[in-house]
Write a protein that holds these residues in place. Structure first.
Motif, mmCIF file in Angstrom:
data_model
loop_
_atom_site.group_PDB
_atom_site.id
_atom_site.type_symbol
_atom_site.label_atom_id
_atom_site.label_comp_id
_atom_site.label_asym_id
_atom_site.label_seq_id
_atom_site.Cartn_x
_atom_site.Cartn_y
_atom_site.Cartn_z
ATOM 1 N N GLU A 10 0.832 -1.195 0.000
ATOM 2 C CA GLU A 10 0.000 0.000 0.000
ATOM 3 C C GLU A 10 0.873 1.254 0.000
ATOM 4 O O GLU A 10 0.528 2.255 -0.640
ATOM 5 N N LEU A 11 1.989 1.189 0.715
ATOM 6 C CA LEU A 11 2.905 2.331 0.742
ATOM 7 C C LEU A 11 3.528 2.570 -0.631
ATOM 8 O O LEU A 11 3.745 3.718 -1.020
ATOM 9 N N VAL A 12 3.816 1.491 -1.356
ATOM 10 C CA VAL A 12 4.334 1.639 -2.725
ATOM 11 C C VAL A 12 3.332 2.433 -3.558
ATOM 12 O O VAL A 12 3.696 3.404 -4.236
ATOM 13 N N VAL A 13 2.075 2.043 -3.493
ATOM 14 C CA VAL A 13 1.025 2.735 -4.250
ATOM 15 C C VAL A 13 0.925 4.191 -3.797
ATOM 16 O O VAL A 13 0.799 5.097 -4.624
ATOM 17 N N HIS A 14 1.001 4.426 -2.497
ATOM 18 C CA HIS A 14 0.933 5.800 -1.983
ATOM 19 C C HIS A 14 2.093 6.639 -2.520
ATOM 20 O O HIS A 14 1.886 7.764 -2.989
ATOM 21 N N ALA A 45 7.835 5.912 -9.962
ATOM 22 C CA ALA A 45 7.571 4.505 -10.226
ATOM 23 C C ALA A 45 8.566 3.686 -9.413
ATOM 24 O O ALA A 45 9.776 3.817 -9.596
ATOM 25 N N VAL A 46 8.044 2.897 -8.493
ATOM 26 C CA VAL A 46 8.892 2.046 -7.660
ATOM 27 C C VAL A 46 8.889 0.666 -8.294
ATOM 28 O O VAL A 46 7.883 -0.042 -8.253
ATOM 29 N N THR A 47 10.002 0.294 -8.909
ATOM 30 C CA THR A 47 10.088 -0.967 -9.640
ATOM 31 C C THR A 47 11.423 -1.651 -9.364
ATOM 32 O O THR A 47 12.330 -1.059 -8.772
#
Length: 87
Positions: A44-48, A56-58
């Motif tokens: 959820e924190l990634v999406v936030h 973009a966290v990848t």
């Protein structure tokens, strides 16, 4: 693109986490060790982070260590935004 100061990101993340967990959170607190954040909540924190900061966290950035504390998340956002600004 303007890169927000890291302290502004930390302050927003502290407010977000306090609101979501209903607990006082410090910027250097290990969120996993304290039990405030699970691996599911980390997603959820990634999406936030992606929606709030336009990053973009990848790939290799999807490591729990990048989400261990408010400081590490703010540093991740700052680094990703700098990379975008340089591109």
């Amino acid at each position: 693109m303007t890169v927000e100061p890291i302290t502004t990101v930390e302050d927003e993340l502290l407010a977000h986490l306090t609101s979501r967990t209903k607990s006082f959170v410090t910027k250097d607190e290990d969120l996993f060790a304290s039990g405030l954040v699970s691996s599911m909540f980390a997603m959820e924190l990634v999406v936030h982070l992606e929606s709030a900061y336009g990053v973009a966290v990848t790939g290799t950035d999807l490591q729990l260590d990048n989400f261990r504390s408010v400081e590490t998340m703010a540093a991740l956002v700052h680094r990703l935004r700098e990379q975008q600004a340089d591109a």
